[in-house]
Enzyme design. Sequence first.
Site, short mmCIF file in Angstrom:
data_model
loop_
_atom_site.label_atom_id
_atom_site.label_comp_id
_atom_site.label_asym_id
_atom_site.label_seq_id
_atom_site.Cartn_x
_atom_site.Cartn_y
_atom_site.Cartn_z
N ARG A 120 -15.54 -22.68 18.21
CA ARG A 120 -16.24 -21.70 17.36
C ARG A 120 -16.13 -22.25 15.97
O ARG A 120 -15.05 -22.31 15.39
CB ARG A 120 -15.57 -20.33 17.49
CG ARG A 120 -16.16 -19.26 16.54
CD ARG A 120 -17.58 -18.92 16.94
NE ARG A 120 -18.10 -17.86 16.07
CZ ARG A 120 -18.79 -18.08 14.96
NH1 ARG A 120 -19.06 -19.34 14.57
NH2 ARG A 120 -19.24 -17.07 14.24
N HIS A 123 -15.86 -21.02 9.87
CA HIS A 123 -16.67 -19.93 9.34
C HIS A 123 -15.79 -18.89 8.65
O HIS A 123 -14.57 -18.97 8.69
CB HIS A 123 -17.48 -19.27 10.46
CG HIS A 123 -16.62 -18.58 11.48
ND1 HIS A 123 -15.89 -19.26 12.44
CD2 HIS A 123 -16.34 -17.25 11.68
CE1 HIS A 123 -15.24 -18.40 13.19
NE2 HIS A 123 -15.47 -17.18 12.75
N HIS A 125 -16.05 -14.34 7.34
CA HIS A 125 -16.80 -13.09 7.44
C HIS A 125 -16.56 -12.21 6.21
O HIS A 125 -15.54 -12.33 5.52
CB HIS A 125 -16.35 -12.26 8.67
CG HIS A 125 -16.32 -13.00 9.95
ND1 HIS A 125 -17.45 -13.25 10.70
CD2 HIS A 125 -15.28 -13.54 10.65
CE1 HIS A 125 -17.11 -13.90 11.80
NE2 HIS A 125 -15.80 -14.09 11.79
N HIS A 168 -11.80 -19.79 8.93
CA HIS A 168 -11.01 -20.06 10.13
C HIS A 168 -11.85 -20.71 11.21
O HIS A 168 -13.08 -20.81 11.10
CB HIS A 168 -10.37 -18.78 10.65
CG HIS A 168 -11.37 -17.68 10.92
ND1 HIS A 168 -11.85 -16.85 9.93
CD2 HIS A 168 -11.96 -17.26 12.08
CE1 HIS A 168 -12.70 -15.98 10.45
NE2 HIS A 168 -12.79 -16.21 11.76
N GLU A 191 -22.91 -10.71 14.59
CA GLU A 191 -22.51 -12.12 14.68
C GLU A 191 -23.40 -13.03 13.84
O GLU A 191 -22.95 -14.06 13.33
CB GLU A 191 -22.56 -12.58 16.14
CG GLU A 191 -21.44 -12.03 17.00
CD GLU A 191 -21.45 -12.67 18.37
OE1 GLU A 191 -20.49 -13.41 18.67
OE2 GLU A 191 -22.40 -12.43 19.13
N HIS A 305 -6.02 11.75 17.08
CA HIS A 305 -5.56 10.85 16.02
C HIS A 305 -5.94 11.43 14.66
O HIS A 305 -7.12 11.69 14.40
CB HIS A 305 -6.16 9.46 16.21
CG HIS A 305 -5.80 8.87 17.54
ND1 HIS A 305 -4.58 8.26 17.78
CD2 HIS A 305 -6.47 8.83 18.73
CE1 HIS A 305 -4.53 7.86 19.04
NE2 HIS A 305 -5.65 8.20 19.63
#
Length: 411
Positions: A120, A123, A125, A168, A191, A305
């Site tokens: 992968r 890149h 994000h 990463h 993505e 929660h």
Amino acid sequence: MKFEKLTRRHFMAFAAGSSVALAIGKASSHESNFNNSPFSKILHQHDPGQRDPIRDKSNPDLIYPPCTDNGTLPNLRFSFSDAHIRHSTGGWTRQITQRELGVASTIAGVNMRLNKGGIRELHWHKESEWAYMLYGKARITALDSNGYWFIDDVDVGDLWYFPSGIPHSIQGLDPDGCEFLLAFDDGKFDEDSTFLLSDWFKHIPIEVLAKNFRITVDVFKNLPSPEKEYIFAGKIPDNSISSVLSMRGKKSKLIFSHKMLKQKPFSMPGGKVRITDSSIFYISKNIAAALVEVQPHAMRELHWHPNTDEWQYYLEGEGRMGVFASSGQARTFNFRAGDVGYIPFAMGHYIENTSNKTLRFLELFKSEYYADISLNQWLANTPSYLVSQHLHLENSFMNSLQIEKQPVVKK
């Protein structure tokens, strides 16, 4: 350790997060109950329209809901088996975002497979990335904001977390690559919105690249297509991680990976729970997780929660989840391995194992800490005269209440 001594960081007074199943396996006892139910016979006899019997068997509590279900709730389930797969030379990927599961606003999920050597590409994000290793082995790399590097080899049950903006990479290792679940702290994640190394290089004038790297422009005349680099077939590293650690530069003081399965679980009759939040996985500031194991005929207790929505991924087994949305609204959903579930903020719910094998699933939260409220514990810590006046129940109910939280219960 007694449950009442646990801090919120460990389990909020106790409680806190494989390859995806692509086909339906043996019919479970729950499905058998559905097949033998009166409604099943009515459906076969009086539904002359088009039907999908496989889907019917997979969703018995939608087709034949409990009488306690009522009102209208949004869909709280989506399967990775219904998600589009993007194939590349080094593996494949698919995603469940708010586009697929409309109610899921806080977290988006990605299921990715890297072949042996598959990479992968480098890149980063806008969103933070949390991961759980489902299968095989992988090598991850990153660079922190101080310019220090991080490298680690991860195995089944290991986590990693890369804060937003941290560059990463991930590579599948011997003997058969890897598969993992990714979670991003924004339901609208896509993505295709990733910042890719090859994509940026392709959109910088080569004379600018030459100036930046102090090299001639000829070096950049045959750059690869970004579409081919997203997940591409690469070479297996021929060196161990110990030899890589002697590379140039400085090693980061930040720890981007964590061995969740090495944590000692909170065990109780009916199952066990492991909680991983920023109290022990320090860098994971935006996603807290619980790994829950529920034995046959047991259930994740009635709870909710108080801090945020819950995003779930089912790893193994089959179960059903009942959700209470207030105002008389309740709905039951069925789950199996590879499914994603979602519970909007503060809605009461339970997860019951409906099969003869262990039910395992991850609970994820867009939060730095895990928190839940046990219905049983709440009532046990409320004056009994108040509870009895509310529910009109006998003393036997009051005597059954537990001061200590039991996240998984079995009768």
